[in-house]
Design an enzyme around this catalytic site. Structure first.
Site, PDB file in Angstrom:
ATOM      1  N   MET A   1       0.856  -1.194   0.000  1.00  0.00           N
ATOM      2  CA  MET A   1       0.000   0.000   0.000  1.00  0.00           C
ATOM      3  C   MET A   1       0.892   1.246   0.000  1.00  0.00           C
ATOM      4  O   MET A   1       0.464   2.316   0.414  1.00  0.00           O
ATOM      5  CB  MET A   1      -0.930  -0.019   1.213  1.00  0.00           C
ATOM      6  CG  MET A   1      -1.896  -1.200   1.148  1.00  0.00           C
ATOM      7  SD  MET A   1      -3.392  -0.991   2.129  1.00  0.00           S
ATOM      8  CE  MET A   1      -2.696  -0.872   3.739  1.00  0.00           C
TER       9      MET A   1
ATOM     10  N   ALA B   1       4.248   3.760   0.930  1.00  0.00           N
ATOM     11  CA  ALA B   1       5.043   4.154   2.114  1.00  0.00           C
ATOM     12  C   ALA B   1       6.111   3.087   2.354  1.00  0.00           C
ATOM     13  O   ALA B   1       6.245   2.542   3.453  1.00  0.00           O
ATOM     14  CB  ALA B   1       4.157   4.347   3.334  1.00  0.00           C
TER      15      ALA B   1
ATOM     16  N   GLY C   1      11.451  -3.149   5.033  1.00  0.00           N
ATOM     17  CA  GLY C   1      10.722  -4.426   5.038  1.00  0.00           C
ATOM     18  C   GLY C   1      10.203  -4.756   3.642  1.00  0.00           C
ATOM     19  O   GLY C   1      10.393  -5.862   3.120  1.00  0.00           O
ATOM     20  N   HIS C   2       9.554  -3.756   2.990  1.00  0.00           N
ATOM     21  CA  HIS C   2       9.068  -3.977   1.618  1.00  0.00           C
ATOM     22  C   HIS C   2      10.246  -4.266   0.678  1.00  0.00           C
ATOM     23  O   HIS C   2      10.171  -5.130  -0.183  1.00  0.00           O
ATOM     24  CB  HIS C   2       8.355  -2.733   1.080  1.00  0.00           C
ATOM     25  CG  HIS C   2       7.113  -2.356   1.823  1.00  0.00           C
ATOM     26  ND1 HIS C   2       7.006  -1.211   2.571  1.00  0.00           N
ATOM     27  CD2 HIS C   2       5.920  -2.976   1.921  1.00  0.00           C
ATOM     28  CE1 HIS C   2       5.809  -1.127   3.091  1.00  0.00           C
ATOM     29  NE2 HIS C   2       5.112  -2.186   2.724  1.00  0.00           N
TER      30      HIS C   2
ATOM     31  N   GLY D   1       5.397 -10.524   4.146  1.00  0.00           N
ATOM     32  CA  GLY D   1       6.181 -10.477   5.380  1.00  0.00           C
ATOM     33  C   GLY D   1       5.450 -11.181   6.518  1.00  0.00           C
ATOM     34  O   GLY D   1       4.218 -11.127   6.615  1.00  0.00           O
TER      35      GLY D   1
ATOM     36  N   LYS E   1       5.490 -10.273   9.477  1.00  0.00           N
ATOM     37  CA  LYS E   1       4.964  -9.324  10.479  1.00  0.00           C
ATOM     38  C   LYS E   1       3.440  -9.395  10.484  1.00  0.00           C
ATOM     39  O   LYS E   1       2.814  -9.394  11.530  1.00  0.00           O
ATOM     40  CB  LYS E   1       5.422  -7.898  10.181  1.00  0.00           C
ATOM     41  CG  LYS E   1       5.223  -6.986  11.383  1.00  0.00           C
ATOM     42  CD  LYS E   1       5.037  -5.561  10.997  1.00  0.00           C
ATOM     43  CE  LYS E   1       3.584  -5.284  10.910  1.00  0.00           C
ATOM     44  NZ  LYS E   1       3.150  -4.081  10.329  1.00  0.00           N
TER      45      LYS E   1
ATOM     46  N   GLN F   1      -2.452 -12.247   8.113  1.00  0.00           N
ATOM     47  CA  GLN F   1      -2.694 -11.932   6.699  1.00  0.00           C
ATOM     48  C   GLN F   1      -2.018 -12.982   5.800  1.00  0.00           C
ATOM     49  O   GLN F   1      -2.609 -13.454   4.822  1.00  0.00           O
ATOM     50  CB  GLN F   1      -2.146 -10.545   6.388  1.00  0.00           C
ATOM     51  CG  GLN F   1      -2.043 -10.239   4.906  1.00  0.00           C
ATOM     52  CD  GLN F   1      -1.656  -8.808   4.631  1.00  0.00           C
ATOM     53  OE1 GLN F   1      -2.487  -7.927   4.693  1.00  0.00           O
ATOM     54  NE2 GLN F   1      -0.398  -8.558   4.293  1.00  0.00           N
TER      55      GLN F   1
ATOM     56  N   SER G   1       4.792   0.810   7.858  1.00  0.00           N
ATOM     57  CA  SER G   1       4.531   2.150   7.335  1.00  0.00           C
ATOM     58  C   SER G   1       3.921   3.019   8.438  1.00  0.00           C
ATOM     59  O   SER G   1       4.052   4.243   8.424  1.00  0.00           O
ATOM     60  CB  SER G   1       3.561   2.078   6.165  1.00  0.00           C
ATOM     61  OG  SER G   1       4.033   1.133   5.239  1.00  0.00           O
TER      62      SER G   1
END
Ligand code: PAF
Length: 295
Positions: A30, A32, A36-37, A147, A149, A153, A186
């Site tokens: 999404m 930001a 991590g991304h 991820g 985290k 999800q 983010s």
């Protein structure tokens, strides 16, 4: 790196790649973007011939309008951050490419989406499951990288990819952390200096709780102490702090199977989540409790 906003343009590219037998790796975001991304992008580059990153702030997964409004939108700097990775496409779909007029379909995954964020953010996982399904179909992904985290999800997405025969392999990637242990997110951008200094207490509380469970302490005592640690650090608004089984996320009263601790808590009006694996502990014996390797 091409920036594409229409699914017909995207399909023209993926069609060419498919015809030449190239694989497609996709990182859904999404925006930001943080380290991590970018670590997901790096993994995707190593795994697939072609890499697409998507940015779409999905209104359907926000149960709180203020949270949606405050979500950072930083497309230009996100594009700059992606340049060194040599990805093929940044797909930033216009809203109507995802939700055309009259859109009336929801993907709803049962089981793993229940409890934890499923309880405290009603409708959230339906929104996630619906947009992820659409984006994986639109990008024709062979692989998609998520991820740990957002562990719940990840399990929801794994389930839907299998159940709907999407043909996408879902690849879990480790949580990236700041030096002080705070899980990258983010949302961290929205913490003021004081809250940012407090936030690593979440990770410390989870690590201490996991160690205590692995020593054989009783889960209810451990969770009580972890809650007390969080409140003591100034994190009083806790949505949940729970031990669940890993990976099916069923209830777990004691760490006698591989498990995972999950927390969601509010700090400075920002909701932060984190989780921590817990190894299964052998039942008490005269020599004490010894951790056992997960089966
Ligand atoms: O994890 C996220 O950023 C989002 O939930 C995702 C997977 C991009 C779907 O909107």
């Amino acid at each position: 790196m091409k920036i594409i906003r229409r699914k017909s343009d995207l399909r023209a590219m993926t069609g060419n790649w498919r015809r030449s037998g190239e694989t497609i790796g996709v990182v859904l975001t999404m925006g930001a973007l943080h380290q991590g991304h970018l670590s997901l992008v790096e993994t995707a580059k190593a795994r697939a011939d072609r890499v697409i990153v998507t940015i779409f702030v999905n209104p359907r997964q926000f149960n709180n309008p203020e949270d949606l409004e405050k979500y950072p939108r930083t497309e230009d700097s996100d594009a700059q951050k992606l340049l060194p990775f040599g990805i093929d496409v940044l797909y930033v779909p216009e809203p109507e490419e995802i939700y055309p007029d009259g859109f009336a379909t929801t993907i709803s995954v049962t089981g793993v989406s229940e409890g934890l964020c499923g309880n405290t953010r009603p409708g959230h996982f339906d929104g996630v499951a619906t947009v992820v399904t659409k984006l994986l179909i639109q990008t024709e992904a062979d692989f998609s990288f998520f991820g740990e985290k957002d562990f719940q999800q990840l399990q929801v997405v794994r389930r839907l990819a299998v159940d709907l025969d999407l043909g996408t392999e879902i690849i879990p990637c480790p949580t990236m952390r700041e030096e002080d242990g705070l899980a990258m997110s983010s949302r961290n951008l929205r913490l003021d200096a004081e809250a940012r200094a407090t936030a690593p207490a979440i990770r410390r509380a989870l690590a201490a709780a996991a160690a205590a469970l692995e020593r054989g302490d009783t889960a209810s005592d451990v969770l009580r102490r972890a809650r007390r640690d969080l409140v003591g650090a100034g994190i009083a608004e806790i949505d949940y702090l729970e031990l669940r089984s890993d990976p099916d996320l069923g209830p777990l009263a004691q760490a006698d199977r591989p498990g995972r601790l999950f927390v969601a808590a509010w700090l400075d009006g920002v909701r932060l989540i984190d989780n921590q694996p817990v190894r299964a502990v052998a039942r008490a014996s005269r020599t004490g409790n010894r951790p056992v390797e997960p089966a």
